[in-house]
Write a protein that holds these residues in place. Sequence first.
Motif, PDB file in Angstrom:
ATOM      1  N   UNK A 204       0.841  -1.198   0.000  1.00  0.00           N
ATOM      2  CA  UNK A 204       0.000   0.000   0.000  1.00  0.00           C
ATOM      3  C   UNK A 204       0.877   1.249   0.000  1.00  0.00           C
ATOM      4  N   UNK A 205       0.497   2.241  -0.804  1.00  0.00           N
ATOM      5  CA  UNK A 205       1.295   3.465  -0.930  1.00  0.00           C
ATOM      6  C   UNK A 205       1.045   4.469   0.191  1.00  0.00           C
ATOM      7  N   UNK A 206       0.154   4.166   1.112  1.00  0.00           N
ATOM      8  CA  UNK A 206      -0.137   5.062   2.228  1.00  0.00           C
ATOM      9  C   UNK A 206       1.127   5.230   3.080  1.00  0.00           C
ATOM     10  N   UNK A 207       1.470   6.464   3.470  1.00  0.00           N
ATOM     11  CA  UNK A 207       2.689   6.684   4.270  1.00  0.00           C
ATOM     12  C   UNK A 207       2.715   5.816   5.529  1.00  0.00           C
ATOM     13  N   UNK A 208       3.912   5.351   5.896  1.00  0.00           N
ATOM     14  CA  UNK A 208       4.053   4.460   7.048  1.00  0.00           C
ATOM     15  C   UNK A 208       3.509   5.067   8.340  1.00  0.00           C
ATOM     16  N   UNK A 209       3.725   6.373   8.527  1.00  0.00           N
ATOM     17  CA  UNK A 209       3.235   7.025   9.749  1.00  0.00           C
ATOM     18  C   UNK A 209       1.712   6.960   9.820  1.00  0.00           C
ATOM     19  N   UNK A 210       1.053   7.049   8.667  1.00  0.00           N
ATOM     20  CA  UNK A 210      -0.411   6.975   8.628  1.00  0.00           C
ATOM     21  C   UNK A 210      -0.861   5.539   8.905  1.00  0.00           C
ATOM     22  N   UNK A 211      -0.142   4.565   8.360  1.00  0.00           N
ATOM     23  CA  UNK A 211      -0.471   3.165   8.651  1.00  0.00           C
ATOM     24  C   UNK A 211      -0.385   2.893  10.155  1.00  0.00           C
TER      25      UNK A 211
END
Length: 364
Positions: A204-211
């Motif tokens: 998933x391309x969602x930023x790691x901090x958001x994950x």
Amino acid sequence: MSARLRTALTDLVGIEHPIVQTGMGWVAGPGLVSATSNAGGLGILASATMTFEELEAAIAKTKSQTDKPFGVNIRADASDAGERIDLMIREKVAVASFALAPKKELIAKLKDAGVVVIPSIGAAKHAVKVASWGADAVIVQGGEGGGHTGPIATTLLLPSVLDAVDIPVVAAGGFFDGRGLAAALAYGAAGIAMGTRFLLTRESSVPDAVKQEYLSRSLQDTVVSTKVDGMPHRVLNTELVQRLEHSGRVRGLTAAIGNAARFKGMTGMKWSTMVRDGLAMRKAKDLTWSQVIMAANTPMLLRAGLVEGNTEAGVLAAGQVTGILDDLPTCQELIDRIVADAVARIVAIGALPRQAETTPDTAG
């Protein structure tokens, strides 16, 4: 050899496993979609947040990364829906997914070209309608699901749809593991579709901090808000969402108009195109003009959170399963373990002791 489950969905689409990755805006790009399809599931590109040129490039990139079937989700009410469908046919995309019911003529055109048509629906009557128009299958999402959602839980919505149509039904809303897949198959579904679970994968391309923000939340940490875009929208409960919930109507409309201008600038869309899309949305969804204007909030608020990683200025669509997830597997690891667990549970159920019924002897 990994475990496999053959269903009406796997036969229809030509995939190994009855698992669908939904077309999440700003999230479901070529990387995630190709990883899902390569793992044996059905990846679906999200095109509602793409320009036509971006969709063209995304399809080409996905095809370069997988030779397995994948789909594209488009807005049936978009002003360029016809051109996007022509592109999908030209590029031999396997599946056309729709968030709104496509017109009967669009379904016929896609089917004539060999494209499988799978609309997403939120009620049995909608499933009956698209089935009568020729849809090959439907995805039905219960209220547990993220993004735009309805009030009925999957455990009630799913059987109501299964009883209403005889085409394959894919269950969505609250699924994340093998238990859920086994349960959906027991209901009579042909597979499951997952959004949040695929958002929380390594591809998933969602930023790691958001994950990590998602993973830190509990089962009580999502809320269904109508202040994001005027329609029920399940999102993470953040300070921004709370401010939106307590904002006045004028403030909300002002913000929406500003976001519409930003979205126009980013995509290069003309105001005339946005107005046409708004008119189509108003007619298709029976919205007020205030709701249409509020809908302009969605792309930019989601982009701020899911692409830019700004959780203070962005909205994070989230299913309730967020509160039970605690890892970031690869798509291959995720699908393999879901199918293996589902098979094990189905076998265990089949092994449950059964007592044969005895009929009393009534002979005189």
